[in-house]
Design an enzyme around this catalytic site. Structure first.
Site, PDB file in Angstrom:
ATOM      1  N   ALA A 173      47.284  47.453  55.758  1.00  0.00           N
ATOM      2  CA  ALA A 173      47.040  46.149  56.385  1.00  0.00           C
ATOM      3  C   ALA A 173      47.384  45.012  55.429  1.00  0.00           C
ATOM      4  O   ALA A 173      47.321  43.848  55.788  1.00  0.00           O
ATOM      5  CB  ALA A 173      45.587  46.042  56.829  1.00  0.00           C
ATOM      6  N   GLY A 174      47.709  45.341  54.196  1.00  0.00           N
ATOM      7  CA  GLY A 174      47.986  44.297  53.209  1.00  0.00           C
ATOM      8  C   GLY A 174      46.715  43.765  52.580  1.00  0.00           C
ATOM      9  O   GLY A 174      46.675  42.628  52.121  1.00  0.00           O
TER      10      GLY A 174
ATOM     11  N   ASP B  21      46.778  42.056  43.056  1.00  0.00           N
ATOM     12  CA  ASP B  21      45.760  42.800  43.802  1.00  0.00           C
ATOM     13  C   ASP B  21      44.683  43.352  42.876  1.00  0.00           C
ATOM     14  O   ASP B  21      43.489  43.228  43.136  1.00  0.00           O
ATOM     15  CB  ASP B  21      46.404  43.976  44.554  1.00  0.00           C
ATOM     16  CG  ASP B  21      47.460  43.504  45.528  1.00  0.00           C
ATOM     17  OD1 ASP B  21      47.541  42.289  45.768  1.00  0.00           O
ATOM     18  OD2 ASP B  21      48.215  44.360  46.027  1.00  0.00           O
TER      19      ASP B  21
ATOM     20  N   HIS C  39      54.396  37.461  46.715  1.00  0.00           N
ATOM     21  CA  HIS C  39      55.494  38.017  45.899  1.00  0.00           C
ATOM     22  C   HIS C  39      55.808  37.123  44.693  1.00  0.00           C
ATOM     23  O   HIS C  39      56.820  37.304  44.048  1.00  0.00           O
ATOM     24  CB  HIS C  39      56.761  38.267  46.739  1.00  0.00           C
ATOM     25  CG  HIS C  39      56.613  39.410  47.702  1.00  0.00           C
ATOM     26  ND1 HIS C  39      57.191  40.640  47.503  1.00  0.00           N
ATOM     27  CD2 HIS C  39      55.923  39.508  48.862  1.00  0.00           C
ATOM     28  CE1 HIS C  39      56.872  41.441  48.510  1.00  0.00           C
ATOM     29  NE2 HIS C  39      56.105  40.771  49.346  1.00  0.00           N
ATOM     30  N   THR C  40      54.933  36.177  44.432  1.00  0.00           N
ATOM     31  CA  THR C  40      55.107  35.338  43.239  1.00  0.00           C
ATOM     32  C   THR C  40      54.596  36.068  41.999  1.00  0.00           C
ATOM     33  O   THR C  40      54.962  35.701  40.885  1.00  0.00           O
ATOM     34  CB  THR C  40      54.322  34.019  43.396  1.00  0.00           C
ATOM     35  OG1 THR C  40      53.020  34.341  43.887  1.00  0.00           O
ATOM     36  CG2 THR C  40      54.999  33.082  44.385  1.00  0.00           C
TER      37      THR C  40
HETATM   38  C1  GLA Z   1      51.479  43.652  47.258  1.00  0.00           C
HETATM   39  C2  GLA Z   1      51.580  43.855  45.749  1.00  0.00           C
HETATM   40  C3  GLA Z   1      51.202  42.574  44.991  1.00  0.00           C
HETATM   41  C4  GLA Z   1      51.960  41.364  45.525  1.00  0.00           C
HETATM   42  C5  GLA Z   1      51.868  41.310  47.038  1.00  0.00           C
HETATM   43  C6  GLA Z   1      52.731  40.227  47.625  1.00  0.00           C
HETATM   44  O1  GLA Z   1      50.161  43.459  47.648  1.00  0.00           O
HETATM   45  O2  GLA Z   1      50.738  44.896  45.336  1.00  0.00           O
HETATM   46  O3  GLA Z   1      51.445  42.751  43.619  1.00  0.00           O
HETATM   47  O4  GLA Z   1      53.279  41.353  45.080  1.00  0.00           O
HETATM   48  O5  GLA Z   1      52.252  42.532  47.649  1.00  0.00           O
HETATM   49  O6  GLA Z   1      52.277  38.975  47.244  1.00  0.00           O
END
Ligand code: GLA
Length: 368
Positions: free
Chosen positions: A127-128, A176, A41-42
């Protein structure tokens, strides 16, 4: 570099296209998922991130359509086929990511002739691991190849982020899309999201990063993600800065003095930003043990300050560290999803087996 996953997935997309549309695709392109090693989240706060592309990803096959302005969407994961107009608004369907990317590059070509799309993915959604960025970048790569457009990786990352922010309505940062478009297999990618300066970060020799799904799926558009973005803006106002990455450890006393939970949010950004910068330094020094310690610190600030972890990921991280992993943390947008664990190569098999036995809801997704 073509990994076997990439070749296999391209074949799946190509065969799926042919089976569905009764003709061969004009092009097929692959884009990887990513795991973030540090800096969560940076990215929408102008800070540092340290993601790494995965072997898993998405392949997008494109071919000529049947009627001007129409796009036929199909995928290996969803039985139903969809037809949408190129000028349509987002609907919340998976095809939004493809449609948004196509609109960004080849609207006039589709308006003239239409298009058929087939998507194959081996990245779990929720899943992130950036399945949406992989679909967007895969689509941009395929569309550029089909219509002979320039394919600049940084430009594609910016376009894909705009798809998320302006079309899908997800207020994410650039990490991402940048990792997926610009990152290279075999290295992590250190990115300063304020300047977009980046360089490869070496992975420690003799160690592996394991990506493990906690079994709890997240849905970022419904989750606290937008709330965190808003809280960071409010914290900037309270602290009189443009971006939270303008602050550092010297500012912690005045950060602690602002109201809850804004103080925690700002503390997280300062902390994770420092850990990420230190993380690059220890990776460059080849110090896996130190990197593992930083990962544990990063999970703690995700949990205590940014409050984006869930009991399941907290328990998994604690169990991984108790089992002897060098480090572990929740990765990605949060509220569930995957954890990333750093383990010595020779310990990978035993570690994975013990974790699977103790936490049956978990799934080992990748070992890098
Ligand atoms: C998601 C968002 C990214 C980032 C991450 C947390 O993947 O798409 O832009 O903020 O969360 O680091």
């Amino acid at each position: 570099m073509h990994t076997s996953t990439e070749t296999d997935l391209n074949r799946t997309a190509s065969q799926g296209f042919e089976a569905r549309f009764g003709r061969v695709p004009a092009v097929v392109a692959f884009a990887p998922g990513r795991v973030n090693l540090m800096g969560e989240h940076t990215d929408y706060n102008g800070g540092y991130v340290l993601p790494m592309p995965l072997g898993l990803g998405v392949s997008v096959a494109l071919g000529p359509g049947d009627s001007p302005g129409d796009i036929r969407f199909a995928s290996a994961a969803f039985e139903a086929e969809e037809t949408r107009r190129v000028d349509e608004a987002a609907t919340g369907a998976w095809s939004d990511y493809v449609l948004g990317a196509l609109k960004a590059l080849v609207t006039s070509e589709i308006t003239e002739a239409g298009l058929c799309v087939f998507v194959a993915s081996n990245l779990p959604m929720g899943a992130g691991l950036s399945s949406s960025a992989a679909i967007e970048i895969g689509t941009l790569r395929a569309a550029a190849a089909m219509f002979s457009k320039p394919a600049d990786p940084v430009d594609f990352a910016l376009k894909a982020r705009a798809v998320e922010n302006d079309f899908v309505g997800m207020p994410c940062g650039i990490m991402d899309q940048f990792a997926v478009s610009v990152g290279a297999p075999g290295n992590a990618l250190f990115l300063d999201t304020r300047t977009l300066e980046y360089h490869p970060a070496p992975l420690p020799e003799g160690y592996s990063f394991l990506v493990i799904h906690s079994g709890v799926s997240h849905q970022l558009t419904d989750s606290g993600y937008a709330t965190r973005v808003a809280e960071c803006k409010a914290a900037c106002t309270a602290l009189g800065v443009e971006m939270l990455s303008d602050l550092d450890d010297d500012d912690l006393p005045r950060i602690d003095a602002i109201a809850e939970p804004l103080n925690r949010r700002a503390r997280h950004i300062v902390t994770d930003n420092r850990l990420t910068r230190d993380g690059l330094a220890v990776l460059e020094a080849g110090d896996a043990v130190a990197f593992g310690r930083l990962m544990v610190g990063s999970h703690a600030t995700e949990r205590d300050n940014y409050q984006i972890t869930v009991p399941e990921t907290d328990a998994l991280v604690a169990a991984a560290v108790a089992d002897g992993a060098l480090g572990a943390r929740q990765t990605g947008g949060g509220f569930g999803g995957a954890i990333v664990v750093l383990v010595a190569d020779e310990a990978v098999d035993g570690f994975s087996a013990r974790l699977a036995a103790a936490f049956p809801a978990t799934r080992l997704l990748a070992v890098t």
